[in-house]
Write an enzyme that holds these catalytic residues in place. Structure first.
Site: not given
Ligand code: MRU
Length: 337
Positions: A51-53, A88, A187, A228, A238-239
């Protein structure tokens, strides 16, 4: 700093598998999984193993490489690309990486793997540059608040928001981090706390509702988060919970920084209203560590992301440069580079 850099998505050419650190199991267990098909990569992206963009973009690129190396031809690879893009919806890095890979699908497995390696290597380099450009924005002694995990685990390595923190620490500054736990997938509690502790960077955990009070008491110098998707006008997805932090930061006159690679900038999307927001199943909110925490029959909402309006953002930190308001012209100028 830990001598061994953390790189959560790799390609094992000897075994022809994508190797991912299972982020569902951290911090209790450090388990590496071997994904032998694009379908396994799609599932790993959907269930947040990876996970993470930026990290899901790298995983998708390697998903195409593993199929190509195991004999899939261009027509099949195009079908696979379509499935990967839809794993996603919010992080544009996924579509960006698949689009970039799609230009190589007719060129043979070796060229496809080379492109996937390039995406991985460039992302880590971008994170290091983001760190170098962002670190001077932090005061020499500061407590930085971050949300979710925008660290090495969320990227090819080094991290975006945590890349800024790492670079500031490497420059000798006394930086400590407050990490929001980030309900419901945790996270912050599980991943940000784990990777900062691994690097010896001081980190203190907060539940998601605590930030305002600590800001009011003067215990937080600034907020640094990842993204994201960044729309053409500077709105930031973002999250979930990021928007609330931005409002709090503005109220307390604290800088609110967003650190992200250029692959997160989506100039085709005019503003935040056009960014698709992933809704996940409510069981992730209703359950905590395998225990139900709400009465049976009560539903829950789980928008996994929110949009922070550009007016609440102090600066966007990308590897191409730091952009301040007005973001539209600033991003357009960087795009031309
Ligand atoms: O649902 P996730 O854990 O994939 O969400 C991740 C985030 O929101 C991060 O802040 C974002 O992807 C930036 S990662 C460098």
């Amino acid at each position: 700093m830990n001598a061994e850099p953390l790189r959560p998505v790799l390609y094992d050419e000897a075994r022809d598998v994508v190797r991912v650190l299972d982020q569902r199991r951290l911090p209790a267990d450090e388990v590496w999984l071997e994904l032998a098909s694009a379908e396994e990569v799609v599932q790993a992206i959907k269930n947040l193993t990876v996970r993470g963009a930026p990290a899901i973009g790298v995983a998708a690129a390697y998903g195409l490489a593993v199929e190509a190396r195991r004999g899939a031809e261009a027509p099949r690879l195009r079908e696979v690309a379509e499935t990967l893009v839809h794993a996603r919806p919010t992080a544009v890095n996924l579509a960006w990486a698949v689009r970039r890979m799609s230009r190589r699908l007719g060129l043979g497995a070796a060229a496809i793997l080379r492109e996937a390696h390039a995406i991985r290597d460039e992302d880590e380099a971008a994170c290091r540059r983001i760190g170098a450009l962002g670190a001077p924005l932090l005061p020499p002694r500061a407590s930085v608040l971050t949300h979710c995990n925008a660290g090495a685990l969320a990227t090819a390595g080094y991290g975006t928001a945590l890349g800024v923190v790492r670079a500031a620490v490497e420059a000798g500054n006394a930086i400590s981090v407050f990490a929001d736990e980030t309900r419901p997938f945790l996270q912050g509690a599980r991943l940000t706390a784990w990777e900062l502790k691994r690097d010896g960077i001081p980190v203190t955990l907060l539940t998601d509702g605590m930030a305002g009070w600590l800001m009011a008491r003067g215990e937080i110098a600034c907020v640094v988060v990842g993204a994201d998707r960044i729309a053409a006008n500077g709105d930031v997805a973002n999250k979930i919970g990021t928007y609330a932090l931005a409002v709090l930061a503005a109220y307390h006159h604290l800088p609110f920084y967003v650190a992200a690679p250029w692959s997160t900038v989506d100039l085709q999307t005019a503003d935040g209203a056009a960014i698709p927001i992933e809704e996940r199943g409510d069981e992730e909110v209703l359950m905590l560590a395998g225990q139900r925490i709400a009465p049976v029959g009560v539903p829950a909402r789980y928008p996994a992301f929110d949009v922070t309006p550009e007016a609440l953002v102090t600066a966007l930190i990308t590897e191409r440069g730091v952009v301040r308001r007005p973001f539209g012209p600033g991003l357009a100028a960087l795009a031309a580079r």
